[in-house]
Design a protein around this motif. Structure first.
Motif, PDB file in Angstrom:
ATOM      1  N   ALA A 146     -33.463 -57.534 -22.962  1.00 57.85           N
ATOM      2  CA  ALA A 146     -32.434 -58.148 -23.809  1.00 57.85           C
ATOM      3  C   ALA A 146     -33.072 -58.938 -24.941  1.00 57.85           C
ATOM      4  O   ALA A 146     -32.613 -58.890 -26.088  1.00 57.85           O
ATOM      5  CB  ALA A 146     -31.541 -59.053 -22.964  1.00 57.85           C
ATOM      6  N   ALA A 202     -32.620 -58.335 -28.948  1.00 54.33           N
ATOM      7  CA  ALA A 202     -32.118 -59.432 -29.771  1.00 54.33           C
ATOM      8  C   ALA A 202     -33.067 -59.729 -30.926  1.00 54.33           C
ATOM      9  O   ALA A 202     -32.640 -59.957 -32.067  1.00 54.33           O
ATOM     10  CB  ALA A 202     -31.930 -60.685 -28.908  1.00 54.33           C
ATOM     11  N   THR A 251     -32.667 -57.089 -33.506  1.00 56.10           N
ATOM     12  CA  THR A 251     -31.392 -57.259 -34.213  1.00 56.10           C
ATOM     13  C   THR A 251     -31.502 -58.349 -35.268  1.00 56.10           C
ATOM     14  O   THR A 251     -31.046 -58.193 -36.406  1.00 56.10           O
ATOM     15  CB  THR A 251     -30.274 -57.596 -33.207  1.00 56.10           C
ATOM     16  OG1 THR A 251     -30.224 -56.588 -32.199  1.00 56.10           O
ATOM     17  CG2 THR A 251     -28.924 -57.696 -33.898  1.00 56.10           C
ATOM     18  N   SER A 287     -26.105 -55.048 -28.813  1.00 54.80           N
ATOM     19  CA  SER A 287     -26.351 -56.341 -29.460  1.00 54.80           C
ATOM     20  C   SER A 287     -25.603 -56.434 -30.783  1.00 54.80           C
ATOM     21  O   SER A 287     -25.238 -55.422 -31.388  1.00 54.80           O
ATOM     22  CB  SER A 287     -27.848 -56.535 -29.704  1.00 54.80           C
ATOM     23  OG  SER A 287     -28.305 -55.632 -30.696  1.00 54.80           O
ATOM     24  N   ILE A 328     -27.459 -64.343 -31.654  1.00 52.65           N
ATOM     25  CA  ILE A 328     -27.390 -62.946 -31.247  1.00 52.65           C
ATOM     26  C   ILE A 328     -26.757 -62.844 -29.864  1.00 52.65           C
ATOM     27  O   ILE A 328     -27.126 -63.586 -28.941  1.00 52.65           O
ATOM     28  CB  ILE A 328     -28.795 -62.300 -31.189  1.00 52.65           C
ATOM     29  CG1 ILE A 328     -29.545 -62.528 -32.502  1.00 52.65           C
ATOM     30  CG2 ILE A 328     -28.701 -60.822 -30.836  1.00 52.65           C
ATOM     31  CD1 ILE A 328     -29.032 -61.762 -33.672  1.00 52.65           C
ATOM     32  N   VAL A 353     -26.261 -60.175 -26.704  1.00 54.39           N
ATOM     33  CA  VAL A 353     -26.675 -58.915 -26.084  1.00 54.39           C
ATOM     34  C   VAL A 353     -25.895 -58.768 -24.784  1.00 54.39           C
ATOM     35  O   VAL A 353     -25.953 -59.655 -23.927  1.00 54.39           O
ATOM     36  CB  VAL A 353     -28.189 -58.865 -25.799  1.00 54.39           C
ATOM     37  CG1 VAL A 353     -28.562 -57.544 -25.134  1.00 54.39           C
ATOM     38  CG2 VAL A 353     -28.990 -59.059 -27.081  1.00 54.39           C
TER      39      VAL A 353
END
Length: 441
Positions: free
Chosen positions: A312, A316, A319, A352, A369, A371
């Motif tokens: 995760a 993130a 992203t 995400s 962010i 997720v």
């Protein structure tokens, strides 16, 4: 090598030579175990923790088939569960290479694995009754209260993680972990703490699967008593949030929803007139998928919670990188609930998005962010949420300085459901911030 519940324990993780290219160390005795070479899945620290836990408690893993549960709860102190692990990063070439990120800091995702594994070892140590005739408890990660990075963690300087149980309920345990990295410039012990994390584990009866009581905790020092009271307050707050806070939120949210949605409607209905400094939430999304493999399981046979945190985090980070156009810098992980277990063979999907940004401080813009991990079962056409993670990033100062005039965009929702998610996270962050201020004062 003795290890008992009454003595602190430091778990060393070391290499036997400085470089994999050093041909002088050809003796089999000096060769690094294959599980610790770069490219293997679990981190060497996670492997060492699980190996230690298995050896220490191996006689407890195979009790008689009709073994009863623990009949009498013990009272233990935080010092009895205190455990530390030491990373010899300054001289261990292989270990350093496993933890190095492209910017010469420690890979946070890999560190998250180690934190979860260490928290599991500590909780197991607290719950152990040292009786091979009773069946051991099943301990699982229930949630992560918060993980905060206080300063950059260099991959070239030795590192230590220290943790202990700080609070117990009837069947739940809270473990606090400190990542410590000292430098010549910082003589103050508090300045050496680079990251803090609080994990909550729950105990289940390994036969019935029902909640099981855990050993009591007796804090001894003023610091231990303070941490216990803080954790007790957090537990009560979590219960209140699960209870009646939702109605209060709904009563005051209509105007806030409309304000959030107003700009999003312009994007959807009149995109040519939309603010160029904003972007729809849906346009920030990334996703990846995987089939959970046996190599990713923990010693109980289920997918390791640290693995989920690791994957995760890296999504993130990607992203935030793709959104900002600059290398992001991790700040914290907000409260994480582990809603359902993930098993070997599960089809796991991570989705995400940038949930919202805070741009009031131009020197440290915040990128939040979300997720969400879904366990998908194509055979029965179902998809369930396993975890929701919330990360906060900013951008590295050196990256920001090189981007002349570049500005991070504001994120706006395109649907009411997206707007509700944004408001919920903003309110949760504000509540957490307010709680931290009250505790400090």
């Amino acid at each position: 090598m003795e290890f008992n519940s009454s003595s602190p324990r430091t778990i060393p993780v070391v290499s036997t030579f400085a470089s994999p290219f050093d041909s002088s160390s050809s003796s089999p005795v000096n060769r690094k175990p294959i599980s610790l070479w770069p490219g293997m899945y679990h981190s060497p620290v996670t492997d060492a923790l699980w190996d230690t836990r298995s050896k220490v408690f191996e006689r407890l893993f195979d009790p008689p088939k009709d073994a009863p549960p623990q009949s009498e709860l013990l009272t233990k102190t935080p010092s009895q569960s205190r455990t530390s692990i030491f990373y010899n990063l300054s001289s261990d070439y292989i270990l350093r290479e496993q933890y190095r990120d492209p910017w010469n800091d420690v890979r946070i995702g890999k560190l998250l694995e180690d934190l979860d594994a260490l928290a599991g070892t500590i909780s197991f140590k607290h719950c152990c009754d040292d009786d091979s005739m009773t069946r051991p408890l099943l301990l699982v990660t229930a949630s992560v209260d918060k993980i905060v990075l206080k300063k950059p963690i260099s991959v070239d300087i030795d590192l230590k993680i220290v943790g202990s149980v700080i609070w117990v309920g009837r069947s739940s345990i809270e473990i606090q972990l400190d990542v410590i990295q000292s430098t010549k410039e910082s003589n103050d012990a508090s300045d050496s703490v680079a990251l803090t994390a609080n994990f909550i584990f729950v105990a289940r009866d390994s036969k019935t699967g029902k909640a099981a009581p855990v050993n009591r905790l007796s804090p001894q020092t003023e610091r231990e008593k303070f941490l216990f009271e803080e954790a007790e307050a957090r537990s009560k707050l979590r219960k209140r949030k699960r209870g009646g806070d939702r109605k209060e939120f709904e009563n005051g949210e209509v105007n806030r929803l409309e304000t959030l949605l107003a700009e999003g409607r312009i994007f959807c209905d009149m995109p040519a007139l939309a603010d160029r400094d904003s972007i729809l939430l849906r346009d920030t999304r990334l996703e990846n998928s995987l089939i959970c493999q046996p190599q990713q399981r923990n010693i109980h046979g289920r997918i390791f919670g640290g693995f989920l945190l690791h994957r995760a985090f890296e999504l993130a980070f990607s992203t935030a990188y793709a959104f900002a156009g600059m290398v992001p810098y991790f700040l914290e992980i907000d409260h994480v609930d582990f809603l359902r277990p993930v098993d070997v063979g599960d089809f796991l999907r991570f989705k995400s998005c940038v949930l919202y940004t805070k741009l009031e401080n131009p020197d440290q813009p915040l990128i939040n962010i979300e997720v969400v991990a879904h366990v998908t079962r194509p055979e029965i056409r179902s998809s369930e949420v396993s975890n929701a993670f919330y990360f906060t990033f900013t951008v590295r100062p050196e990256a920001k300085a090189s981007m002349n005039g570049f500005r991070i965009r504001n994120v706006v929702p395109g649907t009411e459901e997206e707007a509700r998610r944004i408001l919920e996270r903003m309110d949760a962050a504000a509540l957490q911030s307010g709680k931290c201020v009250r505790m400090e004062t």
